[in-house]
Design a protein around this motif. Structure first.
Motif, PDB file in Angstrom:
ATOM      1  N   LYS A 138      11.489  -8.097  -2.999  1.00 44.29           N
ATOM      2  CA  LYS A 138      11.982  -6.718  -2.982  1.00 44.29           C
ATOM      3  C   LYS A 138      11.381  -5.917  -4.137  1.00 44.29           C
ATOM      4  O   LYS A 138      11.006  -4.744  -3.976  1.00 44.29           O
ATOM      5  CB  LYS A 138      13.509  -6.699  -3.047  1.00 44.29           C
ATOM      6  CG  LYS A 138      14.182  -7.136  -1.749  1.00 44.29           C
ATOM      7  CD  LYS A 138      15.682  -7.258  -1.905  1.00 44.29           C
ATOM      8  CE  LYS A 138      16.328  -5.951  -2.276  1.00 44.29           C
ATOM      9  NZ  LYS A 138      17.800  -6.069  -2.369  1.00 44.29           N
ATOM     10  N   ASP A 139      11.288  -6.547  -5.312  1.00 41.03           N
ATOM     11  CA  ASP A 139      10.688  -5.864  -6.456  1.00 41.03           C
ATOM     12  C   ASP A 139       9.206  -5.573  -6.204  1.00 41.03           C
ATOM     13  O   ASP A 139       8.694  -4.511  -6.578  1.00 41.03           O
ATOM     14  CB  ASP A 139      10.844  -6.715  -7.715  1.00 41.03           C
ATOM     15  CG  ASP A 139      12.278  -6.762  -8.216  1.00 41.03           C
ATOM     16  OD1 ASP A 139      13.065  -5.856  -7.859  1.00 41.03           O
ATOM     17  OD2 ASP A 139      12.631  -7.719  -8.949  1.00 41.03           O
ATOM     18  N   VAL A 140       8.522  -6.514  -5.564  1.00 41.72           N
ATOM     19  CA  VAL A 140       7.102  -6.323  -5.263  1.00 41.72           C
ATOM     20  C   VAL A 140       6.922  -5.174  -4.263  1.00 41.72           C
ATOM     21  O   VAL A 140       6.019  -4.340  -4.406  1.00 41.72           O
ATOM     22  CB  VAL A 140       6.485  -7.623  -4.707  1.00 41.72           C
ATOM     23  CG1 VAL A 140       5.088  -7.362  -4.152  1.00 41.72           C
ATOM     24  CG2 VAL A 140       6.426  -8.692  -5.795  1.00 41.72           C
ATOM     25  N   LEU A 141       7.780  -5.117  -3.254  1.00 38.20           N
ATOM     26  CA  LEU A 141       7.697  -4.029  -2.281  1.00 38.20           C
ATOM     27  C   LEU A 141       7.941  -2.676  -2.940  1.00 38.20           C
ATOM     28  O   LEU A 141       7.272  -1.680  -2.623  1.00 38.20           O
ATOM     29  CB  LEU A 141       8.723  -4.256  -1.159  1.00 38.20           C
ATOM     30  CG  LEU A 141       8.473  -5.471  -0.261  1.00 38.20           C
ATOM     31  CD1 LEU A 141       9.659  -5.675   0.681  1.00 38.20           C
ATOM     32  CD2 LEU A 141       7.186  -5.303   0.543  1.00 38.20           C
ATOM     33  N   LYS A 142       8.898  -2.640  -3.848  1.00 38.91           N
ATOM     34  CA  LYS A 142       9.196  -1.404  -4.565  1.00 38.91           C
ATOM     35  C   LYS A 142       7.994  -0.967  -5.400  1.00 38.91           C
ATOM     36  O   LYS A 142       7.645   0.227  -5.444  1.00 38.91           O
ATOM     37  CB  LYS A 142      10.420  -1.607  -5.457  1.00 38.91           C
ATOM     38  CG  LYS A 142      10.887  -0.354  -6.167  1.00 38.91           C
ATOM     39  CD  LYS A 142      12.160  -0.633  -6.968  1.00 38.91           C
ATOM     40  CE  LYS A 142      12.645   0.622  -7.683  1.00 38.91           C
ATOM     41  NZ  LYS A 142      13.885   0.362  -8.460  1.00 38.91           N
ATOM     42  N   LEU A 143       7.334  -1.929  -6.044  1.00 38.24           N
ATOM     43  CA  LEU A 143       6.145  -1.622  -6.838  1.00 38.24           C
ATOM     44  C   LEU A 143       5.022  -1.103  -5.943  1.00 38.24           C
ATOM     45  O   LEU A 143       4.323  -0.140  -6.299  1.00 38.24           O
ATOM     46  CB  LEU A 143       5.693  -2.870  -7.597  1.00 38.24           C
ATOM     47  CG  LEU A 143       4.410  -2.725  -8.430  1.00 38.24           C
ATOM     48  CD1 LEU A 143       4.612  -1.698  -9.541  1.00 38.24           C
ATOM     49  CD2 LEU A 143       3.998  -4.088  -9.005  1.00 38.24           C
ATOM     50  N   ALA A 144       4.841  -1.727  -4.783  1.00 37.02           N
ATOM     51  CA  ALA A 144       3.795  -1.286  -3.858  1.00 37.02           C
ATOM     52  C   ALA A 144       4.042   0.149  -3.411  1.00 37.02           C
ATOM     53  O   ALA A 144       3.118   0.986  -3.387  1.00 37.02           O
ATOM     54  CB  ALA A 144       3.744  -2.217  -2.651  1.00 37.02           C
ATOM     55  N   ALA A 145       5.277   0.467  -3.067  1.00 36.65           N
ATOM     56  CA  ALA A 145       5.604   1.815  -2.602  1.00 36.65           C
ATOM     57  C   ALA A 145       5.385   2.845  -3.703  1.00 36.65           C
ATOM     58  O   ALA A 145       5.001   3.989  -3.431  1.00 36.65           O
ATOM     59  CB  ALA A 145       7.045   1.864  -2.103  1.00 36.65           C
ATOM     60  N   ALA A 146       5.603   2.442  -4.953  1.00 36.56           N
ATOM     61  CA  ALA A 146       5.472   3.377  -6.076  1.00 36.56           C
ATOM     62  C   ALA A 146       4.027   3.827  -6.292  1.00 36.56           C
ATOM     63  O   ALA A 146       3.780   4.815  -6.991  1.00 36.56           O
ATOM     64  CB  ALA A 146       6.009   2.728  -7.350  1.00 36.56           C
ATOM     65  N   GLN A 147       3.051   3.143  -5.699  1.00 39.36           N
ATOM     66  CA  GLN A 147       1.645   3.522  -5.857  1.00 39.36           C
ATOM     67  C   GLN A 147       1.265   4.688  -4.946  1.00 39.36           C
ATOM     68  O   GLN A 147       0.202   5.288  -5.115  1.00 39.36           O
ATOM     69  CB  GLN A 147       0.737   2.313  -5.574  1.00 39.36           C
ATOM     70  CG  GLN A 147       1.080   1.070  -6.374  1.00 39.36           C
ATOM     71  CD  GLN A 147       1.365   1.359  -7.836  1.00 39.36           C
ATOM     72  OE1 GLN A 147       0.557   1.976  -8.532  1.00 39.36           O
ATOM     73  NE2 GLN A 147       2.535   0.912  -8.318  1.00 39.36           N
ATOM     74  N   PHE A 148       2.130   5.020  -3.996  1.00 37.73           N
ATOM     75  CA  PHE A 148       1.863   6.119  -3.080  1.00 37.73           C
ATOM     76  C   PHE A 148       2.557   7.390  -3.553  1.00 37.73           C
ATOM     77  O   PHE A 148       3.653   7.322  -4.122  1.00 37.73           O
ATOM     78  CB  PHE A 148       2.381   5.791  -1.669  1.00 37.73           C
ATOM     79  CG  PHE A 148       1.647   4.685  -0.975  1.00 37.73           C
ATOM     80  CD1 PHE A 148       0.608   4.970  -0.095  1.00 37.73           C
ATOM     81  CD2 PHE A 148       1.999   3.356  -1.184  1.00 37.73           C
ATOM     82  CE1 PHE A 148      -0.058   3.944   0.564  1.00 37.73           C
ATOM     83  CE2 PHE A 148       1.335   2.331  -0.532  1.00 37.73           C
ATOM     84  CZ  PHE A 148       0.301   2.630   0.349  1.00 37.73           C
ATOM     85  N   PRO A 149       1.965   8.570  -3.309  1.00 35.74           N
ATOM     86  CA  PRO A 149       2.702   9.812  -3.551  1.00 35.74           C
ATOM     87  C   PRO A 149       3.896   9.884  -2.602  1.00 35.74           C
ATOM     88  O   PRO A 149       3.848   9.346  -1.490  1.00 35.74           O
ATOM     89  CB  PRO A 149       1.667  10.913  -3.249  1.00 35.74           C
ATOM     90  CG  PRO A 149       0.649  10.254  -2.387  1.00 35.74           C
ATOM     91  CD  PRO A 149       0.613   8.810  -2.795  1.00 35.74           C
ATOM     92  N   ASP A 150       4.973  10.526  -3.030  1.00 33.94           N
ATOM     93  CA  ASP A 150       6.198  10.558  -2.229  1.00 33.94           C
ATOM     94  C   ASP A 150       5.953  11.069  -0.821  1.00 33.94           C
ATOM     95  O   ASP A 150       6.501  10.559   0.156  1.00 33.94           O
ATOM     96  CB  ASP A 150       7.258  11.439  -2.908  1.00 33.94           C
ATOM     97  CG  ASP A 150       7.801  10.808  -4.180  1.00 33.94           C
ATOM     98  OD1 ASP A 150       7.612   9.591  -4.356  1.00 33.94           O
ATOM     99  OD2 ASP A 150       8.400  11.538  -4.984  1.00 33.94           O
ATOM    100  N   GLU A 151       5.102  12.093  -0.702  1.00 35.42           N
ATOM    101  CA  GLU A 151       4.885  12.700   0.624  1.00 35.42           C
ATOM    102  C   GLU A 151       4.197  11.747   1.587  1.00 35.42           C
ATOM    103  O   GLU A 151       4.353  11.858   2.808  1.00 35.42           O
ATOM    104  CB  GLU A 151       4.084  14.004   0.504  1.00 35.42           C
ATOM    105  CG  GLU A 151       2.700  13.859  -0.109  1.00 35.42           C
ATOM    106  CD  GLU A 151       2.714  14.009  -1.617  1.00 35.42           C
ATOM    107  OE1 GLU A 151       1.636  14.242  -2.193  1.00 35.42           O
ATOM    108  OE2 GLU A 151       3.798  13.875  -2.218  1.00 35.42           O
ATOM    109  N   ALA A 152       3.429  10.769   1.042  1.00 36.55           N
ATOM    110  CA  ALA A 152       2.743   9.816   1.915  1.00 36.55           C
ATOM    111  C   ALA A 152       3.718   8.844   2.557  1.00 36.55           C
ATOM    112  O   ALA A 152       3.399   8.230   3.573  1.00 36.55           O
ATOM    113  CB  ALA A 152       1.681   9.039   1.133  1.00 36.55           C
ATOM    114  N   LEU A 153       4.918   8.708   1.979  1.00 35.61           N
ATOM    115  CA  LEU A 153       5.903   7.775   2.522  1.00 35.61           C
ATOM    116  C   LEU A 153       6.835   8.438   3.524  1.00 35.61           C
ATOM    117  O   LEU A 153       7.780   7.805   4.007  1.00 35.61           O
ATOM    118  CB  LEU A 153       6.718   7.159   1.377  1.00 35.61           C
ATOM    119  CG  LEU A 153       5.911   6.345   0.358  1.00 35.61           C
ATOM    120  CD1 LEU A 153       6.831   5.758  -0.694  1.00 35.61           C
ATOM    121  CD2 LEU A 153       5.119   5.235   1.052  1.00 35.61           C
ATOM    122  N   MET A 154       6.589   9.702   3.851  1.00 34.52           N
ATOM    123  CA  MET A 154       7.380  10.365   4.877  1.00 34.52           C
ATOM    124  C   MET A 154       6.966   9.859   6.247  1.00 34.52           C
ATOM    125  O   MET A 154       5.778   9.715   6.531  1.00 34.52           O
ATOM    126  CB  MET A 154       7.169  11.884   4.821  1.00 34.52           C
ATOM    127  CG  MET A 154       7.697  12.541   3.562  1.00 34.52           C
ATOM    128  SD  MET A 154       7.146  14.261   3.405  1.00 34.52           S
ATOM    129  CE  MET A 154       7.862  14.979   4.873  1.00 34.52           C
TER     130      MET A 154
END
Length: 391
Positions: A128-144
């Motif tokens: 879960k921590d690794v997934l959170k770190l991976a997501a943090a590398q993207f700009p917020d708008e890219a995760l929409m």
């Protein structure tokens, strides 16, 4: 047909268009399913699967849990492959995160096979921590997800068309069961559920209004079982011209579009019943007040921002609005030409702004508009019809 693009969010379009373009290429799209078009779609899936995995590990369903972690990794690989907006140090961190996640997945598969639940839970927390770190590398708008940003992208050439025979008359006050065919313009192929993306909780959104811009309806058509055939039911107040707009996002383009057709009788030029400005509307014991944040009156082809407050009869501001179609409110504007339709999305609520609904819109032309604002409170949907003039 004209379309609305919220230009206050135009800086997002570059990121989103790039994300869509990358995800539309290559065989990996189908690995995650046809509904995963962008990295944002993949992250949405991962978030949902994390919740499911939590339940599986708590219930000691180790085999199902192992399968779920594999599915999570498939979507993470999709994100890494299509991360064209992630460069430099962030790209390297994302790649290391993927390798760590794969290593943890392999270990969890072994632990699940051996029934080592406690160790499995520990490795899961690490993943879960690794997934959170991976997501943090993207700009917020890219995760929409696609369904959230489709309305922000510029329109493409429409590919959908409504086929239906207009009715000669309507019976006011009587439910009307309306059937129509949705087809692709290019080859008249039926448009089925599999061709559409889910947006705001539905595959199709039907906007229905009479030409006086008085009787407004928002319905969600359902498939009848025949390829391309959909149906809805609404109760017309008048026997006069009504139009149907279908809002949908085809998977083929990932862009929002509005198909339009006549429900009854030919439209009569200049038939709007009234055109007086009305920024305060009262209905069902509530009062809604709209005020302009930018200049008044609003301007055509410009970003106009407005604030909306809803109060009870005694004057207390309403603060217990429920989410309606995944937003604070649903807003549709219809121009007096009975063709131009604006689909407006409210801005997200902010703690420093109080109990307000704020929105921006860019009307393509001058003239009179009706803005139909729908909110949900105490399980009931209420509609406030505002009247504005754009210069």
């Amino acid at each position: 047909m004209r379309y609305f693009v919220n230009l206050s969010n135009i800086w997002l379009v570059g990121w989103l268009a790039l994300a869509f373009t990358a995800a539309a290429e290559g065989p990996s799209v189908m690995v995650c399913g046809a509904d995963v078009v962008t990295v944002g779609d993949a992250w949405t899936k991962i978030s949902l699967m994390q919740n499911e995995a939590e339940s599986l590990v708590a219930e000691r369903k180790t085999d199902a849990f192992a399968a779920k972690t594999t599915a999570i990794l498939v979507h993470l690989r999709f994100m890494e492959k299509n991360a064209i907006m992630v460069v430099g140090r962030r790209q390297k961190t994302l790649q290391r995160s993927l390798r760590s996640a794969e290593s943890l997945r392999d270990e969890m598969m072994r632990l699940a096979h051996e029934g080592e639940v406690r160790s499995l839970e520990e490795r899961w927390m690490e993943l879960k921590d690794v997934l959170k770190l991976a997501a943090a590398q993207f700009p917020d708008e890219a995760l929409m997800s696609t369904e959230r940003f489709a309305h922000l992208l510029p329109p493409v050439k429409p590919i959908l068309h409504i086929q239906m025979e207009p009715l000669t008359e309507l019976e006011p006050g009587q439910p009307l069961r309306l059937k129509f065919q949705m087809v692709h313009l290019k080859d008249l192929r039926p448009v089925t559920e599999a061709d559409l993306l889910l947006t705001h909780g539905a595959l199709l959104h039907a906007i229905i209004c009479d030409q006086s811009l008085t009787d407004y309806h928002h319905e969600h058509p359902k498939p009848t079982g025949k390829p391309g055939e959909w149906e809805l039911t609404f109760v017309p107040r008048f026997n006069q011209p009504y139009r149907l707009w279908i809002n949908a996002v085809p998977k083929e383009t990932g862009r929002e579009e509005f198909a339009m057709n006549q429900i009854s009788l030919p439209a009569i030029p200049g038939a709007v019943a009234e055109n007086q400005i009305a920024l305060t509307v009262k209905t069902a014991g509530l009062s809604a007040q709209m005020s302009w944040i930018t200049e008044s009156p609003p301007r055509a082809k410009a970003i106009n921002r407005a604030s909306l407050k809803i109060s009870e009869a005694e004057g207390q501001v309403v603060t217990d609005l429920e989410t309606y179609m995944e937003a604070q409110a649903h807003i549709v504007g219809i121009h007096e030409d009975f063709r131009t339709l604006l689909h407006v999305h409210p801005e997200g609520p902010r703690d420093d702004e109080g109990p307000e609904i704020r929105f921006s819109f860019n009307p393509p032309q001058t003239g009179f508009y009706k803005l139909f604002v729908q909110i949900k409170r105490l399980g009931t949907i209420q509609t406030f019809p505002f009247s504005i003039r754009v210069e």
